[in-house]
Design a protein around this motif. Structure first.
Motif, PDB file in Angstrom:
ATOM      1  N   LEU A 134       0.827  -1.204   0.000  1.00 28.29           N
ATOM      2  CA  LEU A 134       0.000   0.000   0.000  1.00 28.29           C
ATOM      3  C   LEU A 134       0.865   1.258   0.000  1.00 28.29           C
ATOM      4  O   LEU A 134       0.576   2.230  -0.718  1.00 28.29           O
ATOM      5  CB  LEU A 134      -0.931  -0.004   1.211  1.00 28.29           C
ATOM      6  CG  LEU A 134      -2.030   1.066   1.261  1.00 28.29           C
ATOM      7  CD1 LEU A 134      -2.978   0.912   0.077  1.00 28.29           C
ATOM      8  CD2 LEU A 134      -2.805   0.965   2.572  1.00 28.29           C
ATOM      9  N   SER A 135       1.944   1.231   0.756  1.00 24.29           N
ATOM     10  CA  SER A 135       2.863   2.375   0.798  1.00 24.29           C
ATOM     11  C   SER A 135       3.512   2.613  -0.558  1.00 24.29           C
ATOM     12  O   SER A 135       3.656   3.758  -1.000  1.00 24.29           O
ATOM     13  CB  SER A 135       3.948   2.146   1.856  1.00 24.29           C
ATOM     14  OG  SER A 135       3.392   2.081   3.151  1.00 24.29           O
ATOM     15  N   ALA A 136       3.892   1.525  -1.220  1.00 14.82           N
ATOM     16  CA  ALA A 136       4.505   1.644  -2.544  1.00 14.82           C
ATOM     17  C   ALA A 136       3.517   2.220  -3.553  1.00 14.82           C
ATOM     18  O   ALA A 136       3.879   3.058  -4.393  1.00 14.82           O
ATOM     19  CB  ALA A 136       5.001   0.275  -3.010  1.00 14.82           C
ATOM     20  N   ARG A 137       2.269   1.787  -3.463  1.00 16.98           N
ATOM     21  CA  ARG A 137       1.234   2.295  -4.377  1.00 16.98           C
ATOM     22  C   ARG A 137       0.974   3.780  -4.138  1.00 16.98           C
ATOM     23  O   ARG A 137       0.762   4.545  -5.079  1.00 16.98           O
ATOM     24  CB  ARG A 137      -0.052   1.485  -4.219  1.00 16.98           C
ATOM     25  CG  ARG A 137       0.074   0.061  -4.758  1.00 16.98           C
ATOM     26  CD  ARG A 137      -1.017  -0.847  -4.217  1.00 16.98           C
ATOM     27  NE  ARG A 137      -2.346  -0.392  -4.601  1.00 16.98           N
ATOM     28  CZ  ARG A 137      -3.472  -0.832  -4.040  1.00 16.98           C
ATOM     29  NH1 ARG A 137      -3.417  -1.722  -3.057  1.00 16.98           N
ATOM     30  NH2 ARG A 137      -4.637  -0.384  -4.456  1.00 16.98           N
ATOM     31  N   LYS A 138       0.985   4.198  -2.883  1.00 17.39           N
ATOM     32  CA  LYS A 138       0.807   5.627  -2.569  1.00 17.39           C
ATOM     33  C   LYS A 138       1.939   6.454  -3.165  1.00 17.39           C
ATOM     34  O   LYS A 138       1.711   7.554  -3.681  1.00 17.39           O
ATOM     35  CB  LYS A 138       0.743   5.829  -1.054  1.00 17.39           C
ATOM     36  CG  LYS A 138      -0.524   5.320  -0.397  1.00 17.39           C
ATOM     37  CD  LYS A 138      -0.448   5.523   1.117  1.00 17.39           C
ATOM     38  CE  LYS A 138      -1.645   4.942   1.826  1.00 17.39           C
ATOM     39  NZ  LYS A 138      -1.546   5.064   3.299  1.00 17.39           N
ATOM     40  N   ARG A 139       3.159   5.933  -3.089  1.00 21.29           N
ATOM     41  CA  ARG A 139       4.303   6.661  -3.664  1.00 21.29           C
ATOM     42  C   ARG A 139       4.150   6.800  -5.174  1.00 21.29           C
ATOM     43  O   ARG A 139       4.428   7.867  -5.738  1.00 21.29           O
ATOM     44  CB  ARG A 139       5.621   5.952  -3.322  1.00 21.29           C
ATOM     45  CG  ARG A 139       6.060   6.107  -1.862  1.00 21.29           C
ATOM     46  CD  ARG A 139       7.503   5.698  -1.672  1.00 21.29           C
ATOM     47  NE  ARG A 139       7.711   4.289  -1.944  1.00 21.29           N
ATOM     48  CZ  ARG A 139       7.581   3.320  -1.036  1.00 21.29           C
ATOM     49  NH1 ARG A 139       7.227   3.628   0.207  1.00 21.29           N
ATOM     50  NH2 ARG A 139       7.798   2.054  -1.348  1.00 21.29           N
ATOM     51  N   ARG A 140       3.715   5.726  -5.825  1.00 20.30           N
ATOM     52  CA  ARG A 140       3.516   5.788  -7.281  1.00 20.30           C
ATOM     53  C   ARG A 140       2.423   6.795  -7.641  1.00 20.30           C
ATOM     54  O   ARG A 140       2.538   7.517  -8.634  1.00 20.30           O
ATOM     55  CB  ARG A 140       3.171   4.400  -7.834  1.00 20.30           C
ATOM     56  CG  ARG A 140       4.364   3.441  -7.876  1.00 20.30           C
ATOM     57  CD  ARG A 140       4.084   2.231  -8.745  1.00 20.30           C
ATOM     58  NE  ARG A 140       3.035   1.380  -8.193  1.00 20.30           N
ATOM     59  CZ  ARG A 140       3.246   0.380  -7.336  1.00 20.30           C
ATOM     60  NH1 ARG A 140       4.483   0.117  -6.914  1.00 20.30           N
ATOM     61  NH2 ARG A 140       2.248  -0.345  -6.896  1.00 20.30           N
TER      62      ARG A 140
END
Length: 308
Positions: free
Chosen positions: A25-31
């Motif tokens: 989820l954190s990676a998706r938010k960064r993207r």
């Protein structure tokens, strides 16, 4: 036997399913934070429709609208469902005495006279539904050009706008009555939310048959451009099977993004908000924001291809 200090009877925190889910989820938010989208300057009119109830149609309409507005696009939601749930979720008053889309369809009010800004975003507007819309199906029967009432009003509205809308999303009732036919006649694209369950596939074939009928008799431009899988449960084989089945038949229309079952998405309307505002960092909000980026990006790509 005594364990050494470096050994543990527990899995490392980053090996747990919850930890992996949070990291994803954190990676998706960064993207999403790095995502760049381009609006074409042309208005995309999409009717969000599915004759099967309970598939997340209204939820999808308001959350995609709010997510596109967050990206900088100007969005108008036309609430064509007598229940008025889209108006509620967007925080727009829709009591019986409020000018509404009913007045546009029956009494020829200009759309500009009924739209209201949503407190969700300065880019988001709503033409609300009221209880009067429940009787519009019967009243439309005797109207001149009854299938084209919304299209005529919308064409006039768009021609008069100084600042163009990037998206107009029409939320339909779950039936093929004159309200839904008006939406199909006014739109260029059908945006189809599909719940990841078996019965959804049965309803899909019926809906496609109705769209062909509209194409033949009322609006040759209408086509299914976007399909979004909702209430998707990654843990079940059924969700995966339904997803694979839909993608096999509509490889170009189905979005890569899927919307998971989410308590936050369900809670948001009771506060008069979309999940984008209510809890923008939740899994459901992130999924809707990803879907919005995908929809806008596809439109920009198709526009470039048409110019080429």
């Amino acid at each position: 036997m005594k364990q050494s200090e470096n050994e543990s009877t527990f899995s490392l925190p980053d090996d747990t399913p919850l930890a992996r889910e949070l990291a994803d989820l954190s990676a998706r938010k960064r993207r999403l934070a790095e995502a760049k989208v381009t609006f074409t300057g042309q208005t995309r009119v999409m009717t969000v429709s599915n004759q099967k109830g309970g598939v997340g149609k209204t939820t999808t309409t308001v959350n995609i609208a709010a997510a596109i507005a967050e990206l900088g696009g100007r969005v108008l939601v036309i609430d064509l469902d007598p229940q008025g749930n889209a108006s509620t979720a967007l925080g727009v008053p829709h009591s019986a005495d409020v000018p509404s889309i009913y007045d546009v369809l029956i009494d020829d009010f200009p759309i500009a006279d009924v739209i209201q800004p949503s407190p969700e975003s300065e880019n988001l507007f709503c033409a609300p539904s009221t209880i009067h819309l429940a009787g519009a199906e019967i009243e439309l029967v005797s109207q001149v050009a009854r299938e084209h009432r919304l299209k005529t009003a919308l064409d006039t509205f768009l021609a008069e706008q100084e600042h163009a809308f990037d998206f107009i999303l029409i939320d339909c009732p779950p039936s093929l009555g004159l309200l839904t036919i008006n939406a199909f006649t006014a739109a260029d694209e059908v945006f189809l939310p599909i719940q990841a369950e078996y019965y959804a596939l049965e309803g899909l074939s019926q809906l496609l048959g109705n769209i062909k009928m509209i194409q033949k008799h009322l609006n040759p431009r209408i086509h299914v451009s976007t399909i979004l899988l909702t209430m998707f449960d990654q843990r079940t084989r059924l969700s995966q099977q339904v997803g694979d089945e839909v993608r096999s038949h509509f490889p170009n229309e189905v979005l890569k993004t899927v919307i998971p079952r989410s308590v936050r998405v369900s809670e948001a309307p009771s506060f008069g908000q979309t999940v984008i505002t209510y809890d923008g960092g939740s899994a459901g909000a992130v999924a809707y924001r990803e879907a919005a980026v995908e929809i806008v990006s596809r439109g920009a790509k198709n526009s470039e291809e048409e110019k080429a």
